[in-house]
Enzyme design. Structure first.
Site, PDB file in Angstrom:
ATOM      1  CG  ASN A 150      -0.481  -0.059   2.484  1.00 26.78           C
ATOM      2  OD1 ASN A 150       0.689  -0.385   2.670  1.00 26.78           O
ATOM      3  ND2 ASN A 150      -1.289   0.252   3.478  1.00 26.78           N
ATOM      4  CE  LYS A 173       7.821 -10.700   0.844  1.00 23.25           C
ATOM      5  NZ  LYS A 173       7.101 -10.272  -0.361  1.00 23.25           N
ATOM      6  N   PRO A 174      10.014  -6.637  -0.641  1.00 23.34           N
ATOM      7  CG  PRO A 174      10.167  -5.791  -2.814  1.00 23.34           C
ATOM      8  CD  PRO A 174      10.917  -6.629  -1.805  1.00 23.34           C
ATOM      9  N   GLY A 227       2.510  -5.158   7.753  1.00 23.31           N
ATOM     10  CA  GLY A 227       1.515  -5.913   6.996  1.00 23.31           C
ATOM     11  C   GLY A 227       0.361  -6.293   7.898  1.00 23.31           C
ATOM     12  CD  GLU A 249       4.761   0.258  12.855  1.00 24.16           C
ATOM     13  OE1 GLU A 249       3.547   0.517  12.928  1.00 24.16           O
ATOM     14  OE2 GLU A 249       5.610   0.800  13.588  1.00 24.16           O
ATOM     15  CB  CYS A 283      -2.260   0.434   8.418  1.00 27.32           C
ATOM     16  SG  CYS A 283      -1.028   1.728   8.472  1.00 27.32           S
ATOM     17  CD  GLU A 378      -6.551  -3.445   8.207  1.00 33.63           C
ATOM     18  OE1 GLU A 378      -6.130  -4.618   8.245  1.00 33.63           O
ATOM     19  OE2 GLU A 378      -5.796  -2.458   8.201  1.00 33.63           O
TER      20      GLU A 378
HETATM   21  P1  NAP Z   1       0.082  -8.949   4.151  1.00 36.20           P
HETATM   22  O1  NAP Z   1      -0.724  -9.894   3.381  1.00 36.20           O
HETATM   23  O2  NAP Z   1       0.327  -9.238   5.589  1.00 36.20           O
HETATM   24  O3  NAP Z   1       1.461  -8.790   3.369  1.00 36.20           O
HETATM   25  C1  NAP Z   1       2.495  -7.940   3.840  1.00 36.20           C
HETATM   26  C2  NAP Z   1       3.827  -8.494   3.384  1.00 36.20           C
HETATM   27  O4  NAP Z   1       3.985  -9.788   3.947  1.00 36.20           O
HETATM   28  C3  NAP Z   1       3.937  -8.670   1.872  1.00 36.20           C
HETATM   29  O5  NAP Z   1       5.272  -8.416   1.485  1.00 36.20           O
HETATM   30  C4  NAP Z   1       3.599 -10.142   1.684  1.00 36.20           C
HETATM   31  O6  NAP Z   1       4.184 -10.679   0.529  1.00 36.20           O
HETATM   32  C5  NAP Z   1       4.249 -10.739   2.925  1.00 36.20           C
HETATM   33  N1  NAP Z   1       3.722 -12.030   3.348  1.00 36.20           N
HETATM   34  C6  NAP Z   1       2.495 -12.562   3.146  1.00 36.20           C
HETATM   35  N2  NAP Z   1       2.414 -13.775   3.739  1.00 36.20           N
HETATM   36  C7  NAP Z   1       3.624 -14.013   4.311  1.00 36.20           C
HETATM   37  C8  NAP Z   1       4.168 -15.093   5.076  1.00 36.20           C
HETATM   38  N3  NAP Z   1       3.451 -16.171   5.386  1.00 36.20           N
HETATM   39  N4  NAP Z   1       5.442 -14.995   5.492  1.00 36.20           N
HETATM   40  C9  NAP Z   1       6.180 -13.914   5.204  1.00 36.20           C
HETATM   41  N5  NAP Z   1       5.723 -12.854   4.495  1.00 36.20           N
HETATM   42  C10 NAP Z   1       4.454 -12.904   4.075  1.00 36.20           C
HETATM   43  O7  NAP Z   1      -0.526  -7.479   4.110  1.00 36.20           O
HETATM   44  P2  NAP Z   1      -0.910  -6.619   2.825  1.00 36.20           P
HETATM   45  O8  NAP Z   1      -2.218  -7.090   2.329  1.00 36.20           O
HETATM   46  O9  NAP Z   1       0.234  -6.558   1.869  1.00 36.20           O
HETATM   47  O10 NAP Z   1      -1.018  -5.178   3.466  1.00 36.20           O
HETATM   48  C11 NAP Z   1      -2.162  -4.751   4.110  1.00 36.20           C
HETATM   49  C12 NAP Z   1      -2.035  -4.912   5.613  1.00 36.20           C
HETATM   50  O11 NAP Z   1      -0.881  -4.189   6.064  1.00 36.20           O
HETATM   51  C13 NAP Z   1      -3.206  -4.290   6.330  1.00 36.20           C
HETATM   52  O12 NAP Z   1      -3.593  -5.120   7.394  1.00 36.20           O
HETATM   53  C14 NAP Z   1      -2.651  -2.965   6.845  1.00 36.20           C
HETATM   54  O13 NAP Z   1      -3.311  -2.455   7.960  1.00 36.20           O
HETATM   55  C15 NAP Z   1      -1.235  -3.357   7.167  1.00 36.20           C
HETATM   56  N6  NAP Z   1      -0.366  -2.174   7.208  1.00 36.20           N
HETATM   57  C16 NAP Z   1       0.075  -1.748   8.422  1.00 36.20           C
HETATM   58  C17 NAP Z   1       0.866  -0.595   8.501  1.00 36.20           C
HETATM   59  C18 NAP Z   1       1.353  -0.104   9.832  1.00 36.20           C
HETATM   60  O14 NAP Z   1       2.240   0.748   9.831  1.00 36.20           O
HETATM   61  N7  NAP Z   1       0.845  -0.584  10.957  1.00 36.20           N
HETATM   62  C19 NAP Z   1       1.207   0.095   7.343  1.00 36.20           C
HETATM   63  C20 NAP Z   1       0.740  -0.378   6.114  1.00 36.20           C
HETATM   64  C21 NAP Z   1      -0.044  -1.521   6.065  1.00 36.20           C
HETATM   65  P3  NAP Z   1       3.455 -10.711  -0.885  1.00 36.20           P
HETATM   66  O15 NAP Z   1       2.673  -9.433  -1.010  1.00 36.20           O
HETATM   67  O16 NAP Z   1       4.596 -10.786  -1.823  1.00 36.20           O
HETATM   68  O17 NAP Z   1       2.586 -11.907  -0.874  1.00 36.20           O
END
Ligand code: NAP
Length: 475
Positions: A150, A173-174, A227, A249, A283, A378
């Site tokens: 995001n 890792k992005p 994430g 985070e 988030c 969410e």
């Molecule tokens: P996500 O599904 O948790 O993915 C985040 C990152 O983790 C991506 O790089 C993803 O890789 C990776 N990932 C997924 N499964 C994994 C696993 N089993 N092991 C290791 N890495 C793994 O979250 P998202 O959908 O990308 O982002 C949205 C979430 O992020 C929301 O819940 C949002 O609130 C949260 N967020 C929090 C903050 C904060 O500062 N608190 C800021 C921004 C976003 P791939 O994408 O390559 O699959």
């Protein structure tokens, strides 16, 4: 080292070699290009190189690392238009928001370039005359990070800048959905003088595989993750085995509260900025609105008028305020939440025409109640559920009724209420008559299941440093 020369950063990053991971434009579904994919062995080799290189990097004076980071900041500003264009292409957000993210992302590099010179320890008055006691701060070593799609630039610089400033090496890792911006900013870091082994971007065969390596490799000392709470739990569990330091985070479920004494126009303006930035995919964006029953209808009418002026479309087009959602699956999930709320008794304030592709028009839902799924989950999309409340006590109970604790917002002109409510909200960050709270100078982070640790501010570098206590005896 590669040289960008006069080539635009976009054409530099977007390779048409048909190998590696394919990256698509969420607005058009067009193929943008490919990024290299590393095998498990290659990632492990990168960690070893990061480990060796870190020794020399940490020996530089803070001022020397600061100068390199300053050059990185300057290069990002120089390439702001290219970077913003690339961001919109792979992430979908409107160009104006992409530009804002480039500046926001760069601000962490500038801030931590300055903080690199200020990693002070302290002297401690010893309890016996024959001793002297003090602490120094040292870099943790190899730090790694996993970041979401995001904010593909800012979520990386918020971690990379303090890590590098502290004297760590850093591997990120992005998200596989938005890796181009990550490679682009790393390229600019190399141009600025950051050694290639000190800052590395990796994409593996799967996120799970990279996660397992990052949490189990003996040379990695620290994992910083941004994430979802679901993945944060997995990574924390995996990190437990090697007792790795983790910063998390995670997801949010921000309440946005409007009291009956609030400036309603200001609250509506704040609501639009908080809810619909990045198509609701942030988030800290308002997830649920609580509006006092006395001003409920007035707020909804004004909110609806403002929402109807938002323009949906490809983020590269002039005047667009809301871009596409990141994937077709994301759109389906949000539509399912809307359907479920309607079945549970909520009503749409305006009727929206269905949109093609990954686009979803903003939706305001009224007559929403606390027990609906859309309130407890969410949403991560342009949907604003609005709940009426009668008094402060009931409101605080509903606002805190979540596993999350990232951000909360409230609008009121009553000064004693400001303090009481700010203290009662169980959140890491609270916006009072303001919904744009993110800044490199302030500590960003959550409590409860929204995370551990803080990013930005003077606290941000502590996440990448160990405190060592030195005790001098026999004096
Ligand atoms: P996500 O599904 O948790 O993915 C985040 C990152 O983790 C991506 O790089 C993803 O890789 C990776 N990932 C997924 N499964 C994994 C696993 N089993 N092991 C290791 N890495 C793994 O979250 P998202 O959908 O990308 O982002 C949205 C979430 O992020 C929301 O819940 C949002 O609130 C949260 N967020 C929090 C903050 C904060 O500062 N608190 C800021 C921004 C976003 P791939 O994408 O390559 O699959």
């Amino acid at each position: 080292m590669h040289a960008i020369n006069n080539k635009s950063l976009v054409s530099f990053m977007v390779s048409d070699r048909e190998e590696g991971l394919a990256v698509y434009n969420p607005a058009t579904q067009e193929l943008l290009g490919y990024v290299p994919v590393s095998t498990e062995q290659e990632i492990s080799d990168k960690v070893s190189r990061a480990h060796s290189a870190q020794k020399d990097w940490s020996k530089l004076a803070g001022k020397q690392r600061s100068e390199i980071l300053q050059r990185w900041f300057q290069l990002i500003i120089e390439y702001q238009n290219d970077l913003a264009h690339l961001l919109t292409l792979e992430q979908g957000k409107p160009l104006a928001e992409s530009k804002a993210e480039v500046f926001y992302g760069a601000s962490f590099i500038e801030w931590f370039a300055e903080e690199a010179k200020r990693s002070y320890g302290e002297t401690i008055p010893a309890p016996t005359p024959s001793k002297r006691m003090l602490t120094i701060k040292q870099p943790v070593g190899v730090a790694c990070a996993i970041t979401p799609w995001n904010f593909p630039i800012a979520m990386i610089t918020r971690k990379a800048a303090p890590a590098l400033a502290a004297g760590c090496s850093f591997i990120v890792k992005p998200s596989e959905l938005t890796p181009l911006s990550a490679f682009a900013i790393a390229e600019l870091a190399y141009q600025a003088g950051v050694p290639q082994d000190i800052l590395q971007v990796v994409v593996g065969n799967s996120a799970e595989e990279v996660g397992r390596i990052f949490t189990s490799h003996p040379l990695i000392r620290k994992l910083s993750f941004t994430g979802s709470t679901r993945v944060g739990r997995i990574l924390m569990r995996q990190s437990a085995e090697g007792i790795k330091r983790t910063s998390l985070e995670l997801g949010g479920n921000a309440p946005f509260i409007v009291f009956d004494d609030a400036d309603i126009d200001a609250a509506v303006e704040g609501a639009i900025a908080s809810k619909f930035r990045n198509a609701g995919q942030t988030c800290i964006c308002a997830n649920r609105f609580y509006v006092h029953s006395k001003v409920y209808d007035e707020f909804i009418a004004k909110f609806d008028t403002a929402v109807n002026q938002l323009k949906l479309g490809n983020g590269l087009e002039e005047g667009v305020n809301i871009g596409p959602l990141i994937t077709p699956q994301a759109k389906q999930n949000i539509e399912a939440l809307i359907e479920s709320a309607l079945k549970q008794g909520a009503k749409k304030v305006s009727t929206q025409k269905p949109q093609k592709g990954q686009f979803l028009l903003p939706v305001i839902l009224r007559d929403v109640t606390q027990s609906m799924d859309i309130v407890s989950q969410e949403i991560f999309g342009p949907v604003a559920p609005v709940i009426a409340f009668e008094n402060e006590q009931q409101l605080i109970g509903m606002a805190n009724d979540t596993i999350h604790g990232l951000a909360a917002y409230f609008f009121t002109n009553n000064i004693s209420r400001v303090w009481k409510v700010a203290e009662a909200l169980e959140y890491g960050m609270v916006g009072i008559n303001d919904s744009m709270i993110s800044s490199e100078v302030a500590p960003f982070g959550g409590i409860k299941q929204s995370g551990i640790g803080r990013e930005g501010a003077r606290q941000g570098m502590d996440e990448y440093m160990d405190i060592k206590y030195l005790c001098f005896g026999g004096l």
